[in-house]
Structure formats: C-alpha cells, structure tokens
Design a protein around this motif. Sequence first.
Motif, PDB file in Angstrom:
ATOM      1  N   GLU A 277       0.857  -1.180   0.000  1.00 49.17           N
ATOM      2  CA  GLU A 277       0.000   0.000   0.000  1.00 49.17           C
ATOM      3  C   GLU A 277       0.897   1.236   0.000  1.00 49.17           C
ATOM      4  O   GLU A 277       1.912   1.274   0.707  1.00 49.17           O
ATOM      5  CB  GLU A 277      -0.903   0.004   1.228  1.00 49.17           C
ATOM      6  N   ILE A 278       0.523   2.228  -0.788  1.00 43.99           N
ATOM      7  CA  ILE A 278       1.393   3.387  -0.953  1.00 43.99           C
ATOM      8  C   ILE A 278       0.577   4.667  -0.941  1.00 43.99           C
ATOM      9  O   ILE A 278      -0.504   4.740  -1.533  1.00 43.99           O
ATOM     10  CB  ILE A 278       2.228   3.284  -2.253  1.00 43.99           C
ATOM     11  N   VAL A 279       1.090   5.669  -0.243  1.00 45.95           N
ATOM     12  CA  VAL A 279       0.569   7.032  -0.254  1.00 45.95           C
ATOM     13  C   VAL A 279       1.726   7.938  -0.633  1.00 45.95           C
ATOM     14  O   VAL A 279       2.767   7.939   0.042  1.00 45.95           O
ATOM     15  CB  VAL A 279      -0.006   7.442   1.116  1.00 45.95           C
ATOM     16  N   ASN A 280       1.564   8.697  -1.703  1.00 47.98           N
ATOM     17  CA  ASN A 280       2.640   9.539  -2.212  1.00 47.98           C
ATOM     18  C   ASN A 280       2.284  10.999  -2.001  1.00 47.98           C
ATOM     19  O   ASN A 280       1.291  11.498  -2.522  1.00 47.98           O
ATOM     20  CB  ASN A 280       2.874   9.271  -3.706  1.00 47.98           C
ATOM     21  N   PRO A 317      -4.518  10.125  -2.002  1.00 51.25           N
ATOM     22  CA  PRO A 317      -4.961   8.801  -2.465  1.00 51.25           C
ATOM     23  C   PRO A 317      -4.060   7.694  -1.941  1.00 51.25           C
ATOM     24  O   PRO A 317      -2.837   7.838  -1.867  1.00 51.25           O
ATOM     25  CB  PRO A 317      -4.880   8.912  -3.983  1.00 51.25           C
ATOM     26  N   MET A 318      -4.652   6.596  -1.560  1.00 50.25           N
ATOM     27  CA  MET A 318      -3.910   5.418  -1.126  1.00 50.25           C
ATOM     28  C   MET A 318      -4.210   4.288  -2.098  1.00 50.25           C
ATOM     29  O   MET A 318      -5.359   3.940  -2.333  1.00 50.25           O
ATOM     30  CB  MET A 318      -4.302   5.032   0.297  1.00 50.25           C
ATOM     31  N   LEU A 319      -3.164   3.743  -2.691  1.00 47.63           N
ATOM     32  CA  LEU A 319      -3.311   2.685  -3.678  1.00 47.63           C
ATOM     33  C   LEU A 319      -2.695   1.399  -3.158  1.00 47.63           C
ATOM     34  O   LEU A 319      -1.720   1.409  -2.409  1.00 47.63           O
ATOM     35  CB  LEU A 319      -2.641   3.078  -4.999  1.00 47.63           C
ATOM     36  N   ARG A 320      -3.292   0.299  -3.591  1.00 45.66           N
ATOM     37  CA  ARG A 320      -2.743  -1.031  -3.300  1.00 45.66           C
ATOM     38  C   ARG A 320      -2.186  -1.590  -4.602  1.00 45.66           C
ATOM     39  O   ARG A 320      -2.906  -1.724  -5.597  1.00 45.66           O
ATOM     40  CB  ARG A 320      -3.836  -1.937  -2.751  1.00 45.66           C
ATOM     41  N   VAL A 321      -0.881  -1.864  -4.570  1.00 45.29           N
ATOM     42  CA  VAL A 321      -0.176  -2.256  -5.784  1.00 45.29           C
ATOM     43  C   VAL A 321       0.426  -3.638  -5.581  1.00 45.29           C
ATOM     44  O   VAL A 321       1.156  -3.854  -4.607  1.00 45.29           O
ATOM     45  CB  VAL A 321       0.934  -1.242  -6.130  1.00 45.29           C
TER      46      VAL A 321
END
Length: 442
Positions: A277-280, A317-321
């Motif tokens: 999970e990443i928040v940039n 935005p928080m994405l799951r990659v």
Amino acid sequence: MQFTPPADGSEDTGGPVYDPGAPRSVFVRTGRLDRFLYWRGYAIGWVFPVLIGLAGTVVEISTPDWFRASSWLVLVPGVAAALCSVRATAVLAALALATYGAITVSTSPMVSVWPVLVLLVVGSVLSILACAVRITHAAELLQMSVVADTTRRAVLRPFPPGLGGLEHAALYMPANSEARVGGDFYDIQPSPWGTRVLVGDVQGKGLEVVETAAALLGTFREAAYHERCLTTVASRLEIRLKRQVAYRLALGAEQDRDRFATAVMMCFPADEPNMVEIVNFGHEPPLLISPSGDTGPLPGAHGLPLGMSDVANLPPPMLRVPIPLGATLLLTTDGVTEARNEHDEFYPLRAEVVRAAARDPEARRPRGIVRFVRDGVLLHAHGHLEDDTTIFSVRRPRPDESPPWPYTAWPPEEAAEAAGAGGAAGGGAESEEGRPGEDDDG
C-alpha cells in the motif's frame, strides 16, 4: 579527523550501510591531508616543519655567505602552527631560534642578522597564538560534530536487522559534511497490520527543518503503530505539519509559513506478501527491482505534499499495488536525482539502476543497490553534494526464505490486543480499498 570504512558486517542481514560520513571519504578530497599527519596512530605533523628547518640549515652551510638560506627558519613555526599542537609549535619555534643563533655564531654573515632574528621572534609568538586559536576552534567544531551526530541518531534512528520482517538498507549523506543532519527523514514502523515505511524531505535548510522532520517522525512512529488505515496515518502527518508551522509562526519564524514536505509512505500488509500500500505526498515514486532484474517506477497516484491542505483539502490517495515476491523497493530524496556533474547534467538514477539490476544480482538486494547508488552519485557529482541525500531500500523476503534475523516486531499479546481494538473500531465496515474493517477513523 579520522575517516572510518563503511560497516559492512559479517553477514548480509540487511542492516544499515553507514557510518554516514564514511562513504564520502573515498571520493571527497577534503581531509586527505590528515592521512599524512598520523602514522600507526602517532602524530607526525612535526616532521614537516623539521624538514623545512633542516633544509634551510643544510643550504645555509653549503652556500656562500651572501646567500642567507637561514631565513627559511621563519617558516618552521608558521607551518607547525597549522599542523602541530601548541606545545609542539612552541618547541619547534625555540629550536628554530636556537638553530638560527648557532648558524649566525658559526658563520660570518655579510648582512645584518637582526631583521631575520626579529622576524623569527615575532613570527614564533604569532604562530603559537594562532595555533592556540586553531586548537580551540577545532575543539568547538568537534563538540558541534558530536552534538550533531547525537541529533542525527535521535532523528534518524538506526534499525535492527530485519525490523518488521523487512530486509533494509539506509544511507544519509548531508550536503554539509560538518552538519550531519538535514531535512531528509526515514523510518520503519512495525504494526499489527503490517510494516509501515516513511521516506521524505522537508523543504528548506537549517535547524528548523530538522525540528520539522523530527516532529513528523514522532507522529509517524505512533500513528503507524496504532492506526489500522494508512490514510488515517497520512491525515495525522498532515495535521502534525500544520501544527508545527503554526508553532513556528507563533515564535516569529515567518520563513516557516510556507513550509512543506514531500514523502512516500508504504505499508507491507502482514497477510499479503505480494502487495504494498502506498501514499505519495508529491515525492519521487519508488523504483521497483524485481528478483529477475526488471526495474521500473512503482505505479501510484501523486498527492499534494504534506502541509498543503490549504490548497486542496483532499485526503491523499492510497493505492494497493501488487509486487513480485522478493522485490526490492528503492526510495531516494532529491539529493540523488538533482546531483550534477561538471556538465550540469543530473544523475540518471533510473537508467543506472536498470543497468545495475540487469547485470548484478547483488544490486537487486537493498544493501547492494544502496551501495551502487551511493557510489554512482558521489562519482557523478565528484563528491560535491548540493543537497542532503538519502538512499533507502527495503525488501520483504519471499515466504520460502528463512530470514537470518531473530527479530520480533511486537509482543504477541500487544498485537492481539491492537488487532482486536482495530476490528472493534472498524465495525466490520468495508473500506474503499476492499479490506474489511478499514474505516477512516482507524
């Protein structure tokens, strides 16, 4: 100043790569004279003024009387003041005076000896005073270095090998080698829901950015452990930076009004080994290096930097990659991407990492890629870093690997208690990422 080699360790357990100052000593020319001032731990700086005095004496004896090479003795206390202690400088100055007296008595000079004698006496006194000032300033600088190093360790704490089940390597190189601390920050925080990672850079320079970085790290270390949802941790960081700016403004620090920080925050879920999970927060995206050597930026939406919620009050935005099992993630600050050579060209980080990962399996591991980028940046910029530089890399071992580190991220009873509290808070609601129990309140 004595430079030490990098602490490699006996095993590749993913521990830190620094002492931070040590890698630069291989490439930076500053301090190279120090290696000639010591031999097997003993100071030999006195040798250089002694050689000057001997050369002047030999030339004086072996040349005609009209050639006064004994005047070279004036250089002895001056050189000693730059290389030796106060006591050694005084001793060498006395020896220079005695040598000049002996030469004058044993020869028949054709010119007056008084100008050189007066110059030698005055030069000796001034050299001793200058040496005392140099020693005092050196002691003050050493004390400042110790304080700065302590501050660095408090802000950028060392990590035990295998923290949170991650193989990691980190390197921080300050733009000013005397400062040892700057606006870059990074941390690893295990939690019951996975291991959280934060890497960022506070805009600006000076001690105030160190204070801001410390505030952000303190908030991250608490929120990343207690909050289940990564977006909640992101909100806590945004609020903390706004509070820090308000505090600085209350102290009259108007330069902090527009303070912001770029960062990348990631979470390696405990129950999903091939997911991140990443928040940039407006930072350079991490580079993903697969076990096969394929390299590319980690996909992810960019949010606003921390501290800019006034521009657009939207949650980042928080994405799951999905990522390959055993992949390495490389994160850097702009000290790497903005390093310039003599032709004003930026360091080609991505191209260099792609080349290294394709040809060298060791460069696909955290320690190897951090070393490679470190050496590449320093060689590209000829050792001159215009900005603080952080190189940070993490890798979660594949399930079939047996990590060489016996590290427990948290006590089992605390993990069960926190997981139960998080589940109760979530109430079984479905989050926007599709994971049960992840609401915005954590």
